[in-house]
Design an enzyme around this catalytic site. Structure first.
Site, PDB file in Angstrom:
ATOM      1  N   THR A 232      20.598   4.320  -2.950  1.00  0.00           N
ATOM      2  CA  THR A 232      20.258   5.620  -3.049  1.00  0.00           C
ATOM      3  C   THR A 232      18.864   6.131  -2.942  1.00  0.00           C
ATOM      4  O   THR A 232      18.065   5.377  -2.491  1.00  0.00           O
ATOM      5  CB  THR A 232      21.028   6.504  -4.099  1.00  0.00           C
ATOM      6  OG1 THR A 232      21.118   7.648  -3.850  1.00  0.00           O
ATOM      7  CG2 THR A 232      20.262   6.157  -5.629  1.00  0.00           C
ATOM      8  N   ASN A 233      18.562   7.505  -3.258  1.00  0.00           N
ATOM      9  CA  ASN A 233      17.201   7.785  -3.162  1.00  0.00           C
ATOM     10  C   ASN A 233      16.996   8.882  -4.204  1.00  0.00           C
ATOM     11  O   ASN A 233      17.727   9.014  -5.064  1.00  0.00           O
ATOM     12  CB  ASN A 233      16.825   8.467  -1.826  1.00  0.00           C
ATOM     13  CG  ASN A 233      18.086   9.618  -1.426  1.00  0.00           C
ATOM     14  OD1 ASN A 233      18.006  10.792  -2.125  1.00  0.00           O
ATOM     15  ND2 ASN A 233      18.962   9.389  -0.576  1.00  0.00           N
ATOM     16  N   ASP A 234      15.866   9.463  -4.217  1.00  0.00           N
ATOM     17  CA  ASP A 234      15.347  10.428  -5.435  1.00  0.00           C
ATOM     18  C   ASP A 234      15.947  11.908  -5.278  1.00  0.00           C
ATOM     19  O   ASP A 234      15.942  12.647  -6.276  1.00  0.00           O
ATOM     20  CB  ASP A 234      13.858  10.492  -5.820  1.00  0.00           C
ATOM     21  CG  ASP A 234      13.510   9.215  -6.455  1.00  0.00           C
ATOM     22  OD1 ASP A 234      14.272   8.647  -6.961  1.00  0.00           O
ATOM     23  OD2 ASP A 234      12.213   9.006  -6.009  1.00  0.00           O
ATOM     24  N   SER A 235      16.815  12.108  -4.396  1.00  0.00           N
ATOM     25  CA  SER A 235      17.345  13.621  -4.415  1.00  0.00           C
ATOM     26  C   SER A 235      18.181  13.814  -5.523  1.00  0.00           C
ATOM     27  O   SER A 235      19.186  13.235  -5.882  1.00  0.00           O
ATOM     28  CB  SER A 235      18.113  13.610  -3.115  1.00  0.00           C
ATOM     29  OG  SER A 235      18.838  15.116  -3.026  1.00  0.00           O
TER      30      SER A 235
END
Ligand code: PMT
Length: 399
Positions: free
Chosen positions: A211-214
């Site tokens: 995933t990512n940091d959003s």
């Protein structure tokens, strides 16, 4: 929704008065102008001085202490306010209001109030369930007073029941809904707006994903601001953050699920705002069992659908497409490229290389790019304010 509103805040007697202090501060924090009036019994729990110091305005308790001879104070507060909020509303004041009594400052001002009234009843569970109280609630509801349902939970008496003063977040959310329902001719009335938010998760096996940091904060703020302007909002979110109950929310996990959910809603939408950080790739295969440890591991990825680009090829001339560009270098030139490649009407470019903006922070700084106008930068500020500016742009565009 609350910003700039004049709120007459009425406090009546009950142990929940101490929680009303926090609610009043939240209203002020959100930009409301607040004037407080209390019943004498409310003053037994928390002194008027507490409300006065925190609201920085005098607090009315006594009908006959008229400090300003040019006005009649209890009529003046009733006429001044855009909305009356009674929190907490005791069984006693509830009964008085239902029967038109005006025996203290609060009941007199409320009898003189021609503006919308929002009330938060809070009392002992047996008092609340008493058929007389229920009858009074019905009477007030018929007279267009909006009454929240109290929470069920642990009461001051030491047992659980219905009558508890709700959490501040729930009161604010219902109050916003109440204010919006009392407003007419909002600019996005009748328009459907889809907003995406959060970082998609691409599963590797049942317990692992990339995933990512959003965080979803930017997208959720956009959904709330669009709703405040009257839109029917569909929030497609991969974020676990709470969403106000008035926003229609579709929870998704992967880019593929987000793609399907957005397409399903797209045909009759006036606008789509893609604030989600959609993973560009997903593992080629998803293991059905937890992967076992090996000496080394190579994962192969395949491309995910590009949702924004796909919408860009499908959209009609009437539909508006807003995309974001998350960049760590050459912000404007990369964002311009996305504007062209994805056939968007607006690209909101943000620098995601700094910790005080972009991913997972409460603030953002963005540059708005369109095919026709010069780039416009909105300097560092709360995401709700950035969202408000983007929705203002959308309103002008739709006009
Ligand atoms: O969620 P927060 O913590 O509040 O952070 C906000 C944010 C930084 C995530 C947000 O402001 C933001 O920049 N969102 C877009 C992030 C992103 O994926 O940017 P991108 O430059 O990689 O993609 C460009 C646009 O295409 C975006 O609108 C994106 O939603 C869309 N896209 C990307 C890939 C893909 N497969 N499908 C898409 O639709």
């Amino acid at each position: 929704m609350i910003k700039g509103k004049k709120i007459a805040f009425y406090v009546t007697g009950g142990i929940a008065v101490y929680k009303a202090v926090d609610l009043m501060r939240e209203l002020i924090k959100r930009g409301a102008e607040v004037r407080v009036a209390m019943t004498p019994s409310a003053g037994q729990f928390v002194t008027p001085l507490t409300f006065q110091v925190l609201s920085r305005r005098s607090v009315s308790v006594d009908t006959f202490s008229e400090e300003d001879p040019s006005v009649v104070n209890h009529i003046n507060i009733a006429d001044w306010a855009d909305y009356a909020v009674i929190a907490p509303l005791s069984a006693n004041t509830l009964a008085k209001l239902a029967n038109g009594l005006a025996d203290n400052f609060v009941t007199s001002a409320l009898l003189a109030t021609a503006k919308p009234i929002f009330a938060v009843p809070a009392m002992n569970a047996n008092m609340y369930r008493n058929p007389i109280t229920q009858e009074n609630i019905r009477k007030l509801a018929e007279r267009r007073v909006t009454l929240m349902k109290p929470d069920i939970g642990f009461l001051a008496e030491g047992y659980s029941g219905e009558g508890r003063y709700p959490e501040k977040e729930r009161i604010i959310s219902e109050l916003e809904l109440f204010i919006r329902s009392n407003q007419t001719e909002l600019p996005l009335e009748g328009e459907k707006v889809i907003v995406t938010a959060g970082g998609t998760r691409e599963r590797i096996d049942p317990v692992r994903y990339i995933t990512n940091d959003s965080s979803g904060k930017m997208g959720h703020a956009l959904a709330v601001e669009a709703w405040k302007q009257g839109a029917e909002v569909i929030l497609v979110t991969a974020s676990p953050l709470a969403v106000p109950s008035y926003i229609h929310t579709i929870r998704v996990e992967s880019a593929q699920q987000m793609h399907e959910a957005v397409l399903e809603e797209f045909n009759d939408a006036a606008a789509v705002i893609m604030a989600a950080a959609v993973s560009d790739y997903t593992p080629e295969t998803r293991e059905t069992q937890k992967m076992k440890k090996k000496e080394d591991l190579t994962l192969r990825f395949k491309k995910n659908p590009d949702i924004l680009k796909d919408l860009g090829t499908k959209k009609t001339a009437e539909q508006c497409l807003i995309g974001f560009a998350a960049e760590t270098e050459e912000l404007v030139s990369y964002a311009k490229q996305k504007l062209r490649d994805k056939h968007a009407d607006l690209i909101v470019a943000n620098d995601v290389s700094q910790s005080d903006r972009g991913f997972n922070s409460d603030q953002n700084e963005v540059t708005l790019l369109t095919k026709t106008d010069n780039p416009r930068t909105l300097t560092l500020r709360d995401k709700s304010e950035i969202a408000g500016e983007i929705i203002s742009w959308l309103i002008n565009y739709i006009d």
